[in-house]
Design an enzyme around this catalytic site. Structure first.
Site, PDB file in Angstrom:
ATOM      1  N   CYS A  75     -13.385   4.486   4.527  1.00 50.25           N
ATOM      2  CA  CYS A  75     -12.662   4.364   3.249  1.00 50.25           C
ATOM      3  C   CYS A  75     -13.319   3.356   2.304  1.00 50.25           C
ATOM      4  CB  CYS A  75     -11.215   3.971   3.506  1.00 50.25           C
ATOM      5  SG  CYS A  75     -10.353   5.226   4.462  1.00 50.25           S
TER       6      CYS A  75
ATOM      7  N   HIS B 135      -8.529   2.249  -3.270  1.00 48.02           N
ATOM      8  CA  HIS B 135      -8.686   3.412  -2.397  1.00 48.02           C
ATOM      9  C   HIS B 135      -7.289   3.983  -2.154  1.00 48.02           C
ATOM     10  CE1 HIS B 135      -9.139   5.910   1.017  1.00 48.02           C
ATOM     11  NE2 HIS B 135      -8.542   5.063   1.819  1.00 48.02           N
TER      12      HIS B 135
ATOM     13  N   ASN C 231      -5.396  11.196   1.236  1.00 51.35           N
ATOM     14  CA  ASN C 231      -6.465  10.205   1.425  1.00 51.35           C
ATOM     15  C   ASN C 231      -7.795  10.953   1.583  1.00 51.35           C
ATOM     16  OD1 ASN C 231      -8.296   8.346   2.475  1.00 51.35           O
ATOM     17  ND2 ASN C 231      -6.818   7.364   3.829  1.00 51.35           N
TER      18      ASN C 231
HETATM   19  O1  UT7 Z   1      -7.459   4.298   4.527  1.00 53.77           O
HETATM   20  C1  UT7 Z   1      -6.832   3.620   5.563  1.00 53.77           C
HETATM   21  C2  UT7 Z   1      -6.312   4.679   6.457  1.00 53.77           C
HETATM   22  N1  UT7 Z   1      -4.970   4.685   6.855  1.00 53.77           N
HETATM   23  C3  UT7 Z   1      -3.915   4.091   6.305  1.00 53.77           C
HETATM   24  O2  UT7 Z   1      -3.965   3.376   5.377  1.00 53.77           O
HETATM   25  C4  UT7 Z   1      -2.580   4.386   6.929  1.00 53.77           C
HETATM   26  C5  UT7 Z   1      -1.769   3.165   7.196  1.00 53.77           C
HETATM   27  N2  UT7 Z   1      -0.515   3.484   7.856  1.00 53.77           N
HETATM   28  C6  UT7 Z   1       0.464   4.211   7.281  1.00 53.77           C
HETATM   29  O3  UT7 Z   1       0.323   4.631   6.160  1.00 53.77           O
HETATM   30  C7  UT7 Z   1       1.736   4.453   8.050  1.00 53.77           C
HETATM   31  O4  UT7 Z   1       1.740   3.678   9.216  1.00 53.77           O
HETATM   32  C8  UT7 Z   1       1.992   5.950   8.387  1.00 53.77           C
HETATM   33  C9  UT7 Z   1       2.289   6.728   7.133  1.00 53.77           C
HETATM   34  C10 UT7 Z   1       0.768   6.537   9.081  1.00 53.77           C
HETATM   35  C11 UT7 Z   1       3.178   6.100   9.330  1.00 53.77           C
HETATM   36  O5  UT7 Z   1       4.341   5.531   8.778  1.00 53.77           O
HETATM   37  P1  UT7 Z   1       5.277   4.565   9.638  1.00 53.77           P
HETATM   38  O6  UT7 Z   1       6.419   4.223   8.804  1.00 53.77           O
HETATM   39  O7  UT7 Z   1       4.416   3.441  10.150  1.00 53.77           O
HETATM   40  O8  UT7 Z   1       5.754   5.516  10.806  1.00 53.77           O
HETATM   41  P2  UT7 Z   1       5.547   5.373  12.384  1.00 53.77           P
HETATM   42  O9  UT7 Z   1       4.147   5.633  12.758  1.00 53.77           O
HETATM   43  O10 UT7 Z   1       6.162   4.103  12.843  1.00 53.77           O
HETATM   44  O11 UT7 Z   1       6.429   6.576  12.894  1.00 53.77           O
HETATM   45  C12 UT7 Z   1       7.850   6.655  12.662  1.00 53.77           C
HETATM   46  C13 UT7 Z   1       8.369   7.941  13.272  1.00 53.77           C
HETATM   47  C14 UT7 Z   1       7.943   8.148  14.724  1.00 53.77           C
HETATM   48  O12 UT7 Z   1       9.010   8.756  15.403  1.00 53.77           O
HETATM   49  P3  UT7 Z   1      10.011   7.871  16.341  1.00 53.77           P
HETATM   50  O13 UT7 Z   1       9.117   7.225  17.353  1.00 53.77           O
HETATM   51  O14 UT7 Z   1      10.651   6.898  15.407  1.00 53.77           O
HETATM   52  O15 UT7 Z   1      10.917   8.908  16.890  1.00 53.77           O
HETATM   53  C15 UT7 Z   1       6.806   9.138  14.604  1.00 53.77           C
HETATM   54  O16 UT7 Z   1       6.673   9.942  15.762  1.00 53.77           O
HETATM   55  O17 UT7 Z   1       7.862   9.073  12.545  1.00 53.77           O
HETATM   56  C16 UT7 Z   1       7.251   9.995  13.449  1.00 53.77           C
HETATM   57  N3  UT7 Z   1       6.154  10.657  12.749  1.00 53.77           N
HETATM   58  C17 UT7 Z   1       6.327  11.756  12.005  1.00 53.77           C
HETATM   59  N4  UT7 Z   1       7.405  12.489  11.715  1.00 53.77           N
HETATM   60  C18 UT7 Z   1       7.244  13.553  10.910  1.00 53.77           C
HETATM   61  C19 UT7 Z   1       4.842  10.295  12.697  1.00 53.77           C
HETATM   62  N5  UT7 Z   1       4.171  11.161  11.916  1.00 53.77           N
HETATM   63  C20 UT7 Z   1       5.055  12.072  11.482  1.00 53.77           C
HETATM   64  C21 UT7 Z   1       4.948  13.201  10.639  1.00 53.77           C
HETATM   65  N6  UT7 Z   1       6.076  13.901  10.384  1.00 53.77           N
HETATM   66  N7  UT7 Z   1       3.786  13.579  10.078  1.00 53.77           N
END
Ligand code: UT7
Length: 334
Positions: A115, A261, A291
């Site tokens: 990135c 980014h 992204n």
């Molecule tokens: O360029 C740099 C690259 N990356 C980034 O900048 C990404 C940085 N991170 C993020 O943007 C966030 O951490 C995410 C958007 C990836 C995830 O959001 P979050 O609020 O941290 O969610 P989480 O990973 O804690 O997941 C919450 C819940 C989980 O379920 P449980 O365990 O609470 O039952 C996940 O399994 O959401 C679930 N989950 C989804 N549900 C529906 C994870 N991905 C998905 C999905 N659809 N696509």
């Protein structure tokens, strides 16, 4: 010493739009989850079968940048191509790009800084210009993510975030002494965090580079410790932006636009709030493209130009954070 100015900016996005509703049909996710957590509504997927590859898209973006610069491909004397998704394991995309543009023979190098790749590439171009080695450099960021994502529920946390696309700029030497140009670059990396956001295989540390077992166990897909990446991003972005302002001896109020980014709308908003910037001073287009990694900043620059947010004399701050971890900033007086 010569100064580097950006003479042209261009972008290329594949035609195929993939909405969150389309993703609902492939995995257990929802439009509302994706929009609330990331701000993304849709992204583009490349048509690889018809040649819409990383190098092809980079070349199309480059053609637009050259058009704006009023230059021909033959005016370019060096290529810097930033991508984490090259057409081939090797050689890098700078070489096939030459075929698309019809400019064999000049130097071409690839940058693999995810990135942050475009900002590493821009900083590298600036050094070549300042030392007088090259006069007109094509700097490209292009990615095809769609063929490398796990499009099942097991990969949903990462798959919903990424999209394909390309952006390019022409960086040229200038003798003007009016304060315009690339002012300062700040490049960082911390390899202690490689596993927090990575694709493990194929890799030359394995014999052979790839096995059936690796494919079956999903090692070929990007994995990410989302929350951990998020926490680092919202700290590093403001830090590296302030580092650039301090180095150029300007204040936040002097900045006309910050182009971060495009990783996640929540990250962008957190950065904007931490810095106390008004919303309209922080560019965002993640809702349309997701992204696009090394391509996101030049795509955003191209749109910001069209929207009149960038123009002569404006102070533009670019910033990135991503896998590595790597992070960087560049300040430009347009
Ligand atoms: O360029 C740099 C690259 N990356 C980034 O900048 C990404 C940085 N991170 C993020 O943007 C966030 O951490 C995410 C958007 C990836 C995830 O959001 P979050 O609020 O941290 O969610 P989480 O990973 O804690 O997941 C919450 C819940 C989980 O379920 P449980 O365990 O609470 O039952 C996940 O399994 O959401 C679930 N989950 C989804 N549900 C529906 C994870 N991905 C998905 C999905 N659809 N696509």
């Amino acid at each position: 010493m010569k100064r580097s100015i950006i003479k042209g900016v261009g972008r290329y996005l594949p035609k195929r739009v993939v909405t969150n509703f389309d993703l609902e049909k492939m995995m257990d996710t929802s439009d509302s989850w994706i929009r609330e957590r990331t701000g993304i509504s849709e992204r583009r997927f490349a048509d690889l079968e018809n040649g819409e590859t990383t190098s092809f898209m980079g070349a199309e973006a480059a053609k637009k940048a050259l058009e704006m610069a009023d230059m021909a491909p033959s005016d370019i004397d060096f290529i810097i191509f930033a991508t984490l998704s090259p057409d081939y394991f090797f050689p890098g995309c700078g070489c096939p790009l030459q075929i698309h543009l019809g400019i064999p023979g000049i130097g071409a190098m690839d940058i693999r800084n995810q990135c942050t790749g475009f900002l590493y590439a821009l900083a590298t171009a600036d050094q070549f210009i300042k030392t007088g080695m090259y006069k007109n450099i094509l700097v490209i960021g292009s990615e095809v993510h769609s063929s490398g994502l796990n499009m099942t529920t097991a990969g949903r946390d990462v798959a919903v975030l990424f999209g394909d696309g390309a952006g390019a700029v022409v960086v040229s030497a200038s003798d003007e002494n009016n304060g315009r140009g690339l002012l300062t670059h700040h490049l960082h990396a911390d390899g202690r965090f490689i596993k927090e956001l990575w694709v493990e295989a194929p890799g030359a540390r394995f014999r052979p580079h790839i096995t059936v077992d690796m494919i079956e166990n999903g090692k070929i897909y990007p994995t990410m410790n989302g929350r951990y990446v998020f926490k680092h991003a919202v700290t590093r972005f403001p830090e590296v932006i302030m580092e650039a302002l301090k180095a150029a001896n300007v204040s936040l109020e002097d900045v006309d636009i910050v182009i971060p980014h495009q990783a996640n709308q929540r990250i962008t908003e957190a950065v904007q709030m931490r810095l106390g910037l008004p919303k309209e001073k922080v560019f965002s287009n993640i809702h349309k493209y997701g992204n696009t990694t090394a391509a996101s900043i030049p795509i955003a620059m191209s749109e910001a130009l069209e929207q009149g947010l960038i123009g002569e004399g404006k102070l533009v701050c670019l910033a990135a954070f991503g896998s590595g971890f790597t992070w960087a900033s560049t300040l430009i007086r347009w």
